[in-house]
Design a protein around this motif. Structure first.
Motif, PDB file in Angstrom:
ATOM      1  N   ALA A  22     -40.239 -50.696  20.128  1.00  0.00           N
ATOM      2  CA  ALA A  22     -39.738 -50.266  18.818  1.00  0.00           C
ATOM      3  C   ALA A  22     -39.042 -48.926  19.009  1.00  0.00           C
ATOM      4  CB  ALA A  22     -40.878 -50.142  17.815  1.00  0.00           C
ATOM      5  N   ASP A  23     -38.184 -48.570  18.072  1.00  0.00           N
ATOM      6  CA  ASP A  23     -37.426 -47.322  18.164  1.00  0.00           C
ATOM      7  C   ASP A  23     -38.172 -46.199  17.451  1.00  0.00           C
ATOM      8  OD1 ASP A  23     -35.377 -45.648  18.879  1.00  0.00           O
ATOM      9  OD2 ASP A  23     -34.156 -46.120  17.132  1.00  0.00           O
ATOM     10  N   ARG A  57     -55.239 -53.392  23.375  1.00  0.00           N
ATOM     11  CA  ARG A  57     -53.891 -53.289  22.812  1.00  0.00           C
ATOM     12  C   ARG A  57     -53.966 -52.478  21.529  1.00  0.00           C
ATOM     13  NH1 ARG A  57     -50.118 -57.912  24.382  1.00  0.00           N
ATOM     14  NH2 ARG A  57     -51.164 -58.799  26.175  1.00  0.00           N
ATOM     15  N   TYR A  58     -52.969 -51.634  21.341  1.00  0.00           N
ATOM     16  CA  TYR A  58     -52.862 -50.803  20.145  1.00  0.00           C
ATOM     17  C   TYR A  58     -51.547 -51.150  19.463  1.00  0.00           C
ATOM     18  CZ  TYR A  58     -56.715 -48.241  22.227  1.00  0.00           C
ATOM     19  OH  TYR A  58     -57.929 -47.919  22.770  1.00  0.00           O
ATOM     20  N   VAL A  59     -51.578 -51.206  18.130  1.00  0.00           N
ATOM     21  CA  VAL A  59     -50.413 -51.693  17.393  1.00  0.00           C
ATOM     22  C   VAL A  59     -50.048 -50.766  16.238  1.00  0.00           C
ATOM     23  CG1 VAL A  59     -51.804 -53.187  15.899  1.00  0.00           C
ATOM     24  CG2 VAL A  59     -49.442 -53.760  16.314  1.00  0.00           C
ATOM     25  N   GLY A  64     -43.837 -52.660  14.441  1.00  0.00           N
ATOM     26  CA  GLY A  64     -44.039 -53.791  15.342  1.00  0.00           C
ATOM     27  C   GLY A  64     -44.365 -53.369  16.765  1.00  0.00           C
ATOM     28  N   LEU A  65     -44.496 -52.057  17.013  1.00  0.00           N
ATOM     29  CA  LEU A  65     -44.821 -51.561  18.356  1.00  0.00           C
ATOM     30  C   LEU A  65     -46.201 -52.047  18.780  1.00  0.00           C
ATOM     31  CD1 LEU A  65     -44.255 -49.557  20.759  1.00  0.00           C
ATOM     32  CD2 LEU A  65     -45.586 -47.914  19.451  1.00  0.00           C
ATOM     33  N   LEU A  77     -53.882 -42.634  20.600  1.00  0.00           N
ATOM     34  CA  LEU A  77     -52.468 -42.968  20.429  1.00  0.00           C
ATOM     35  C   LEU A  77     -52.101 -42.844  18.955  1.00  0.00           C
ATOM     36  CD1 LEU A  77     -52.359 -46.121  22.714  1.00  0.00           C
ATOM     37  CD2 LEU A  77     -51.522 -43.837  23.256  1.00  0.00           C
ATOM     38  N   SER A  78     -50.905 -42.317  18.682  1.00  0.00           N
ATOM     39  CA  SER A  78     -50.478 -42.149  17.295  1.00  0.00           C
ATOM     40  C   SER A  78     -48.961 -42.227  17.171  1.00  0.00           C
ATOM     41  CB  SER A  78     -50.966 -40.809  16.746  1.00  0.00           C
ATOM     42  OG  SER A  78     -50.381 -39.746  17.471  1.00  0.00           O
ATOM     43  N   VAL A  79     -48.516 -42.507  15.943  1.00  0.00           N
ATOM     44  CA  VAL A  79     -47.102 -42.502  15.575  1.00  0.00           C
ATOM     45  C   VAL A  79     -47.004 -41.717  14.275  1.00  0.00           C
ATOM     46  CG1 VAL A  79     -45.155 -43.912  14.807  1.00  0.00           C
ATOM     47  CG2 VAL A  79     -46.584 -44.700  16.695  1.00  0.00           C
ATOM     48  N   ASP A  80     -46.199 -40.668  14.256  1.00  0.00           N
ATOM     49  CA  ASP A  80     -46.028 -39.814  13.070  1.00  0.00           C
ATOM     50  C   ASP A  80     -47.361 -39.345  12.490  1.00  0.00           C
ATOM     51  OD1 ASP A  80     -43.246 -40.026  13.194  1.00  0.00           O
ATOM     52  OD2 ASP A  80     -43.221 -41.820  11.944  1.00  0.00           O
TER      53      ASP A  80
END
Length: 96
Positions: A22-23, A57-59, A64-65, A77-80
């Motif tokens: 994913a971007d 697995r981490y999602v 959709g990453l 693990l984190s996003v934003d």
């Protein structure tokens, strides 16, 4: 972030493989993940110290990453700023 890429944490031993790309920018322990680790490792930020588990697995549902942990570490693990949950195992039908 391309499928098949291997990313390393800059603050702990965590290493992941991208299963579905994913971007977006993935972080571990509160710091962005990198392609190559520097000699100096920083410290894990408070609140992002839950750790990662080998083989899990981490999602990130919104993008959709999906990543697979290939080396565990002390950072989450984190996003934003949103910590990624482990992907739940699918229940198999009984063989009876």
């Amino acid at each position: 972030m391309k499928t098949g890429s291997r990313l390393l944490s800059s603050v702990c031993d965590t290493e992941v493989m991208v299963v579905k790309g994913a971007d977006i920018e993935l972080a571990c322990g509160g710091a962005p993940m990198v392609d190559a680790r520097a000699n100096e490792i920083g410290s894990v930020a408070t609140g992002f110290d839950g750790g990662t588990a080998l083989g899990k697995r981490y999602v990130h549902e919104a993008s959709g990453l999906q990543v697979l942990c290939v080396k565990p570490g002390g950072g989450s693990l984190s996003v934003d700023g949103e910590i990624l949950p482990e992907l739940a195992a699918k229940k198999l039908p009984s063989s009876d």
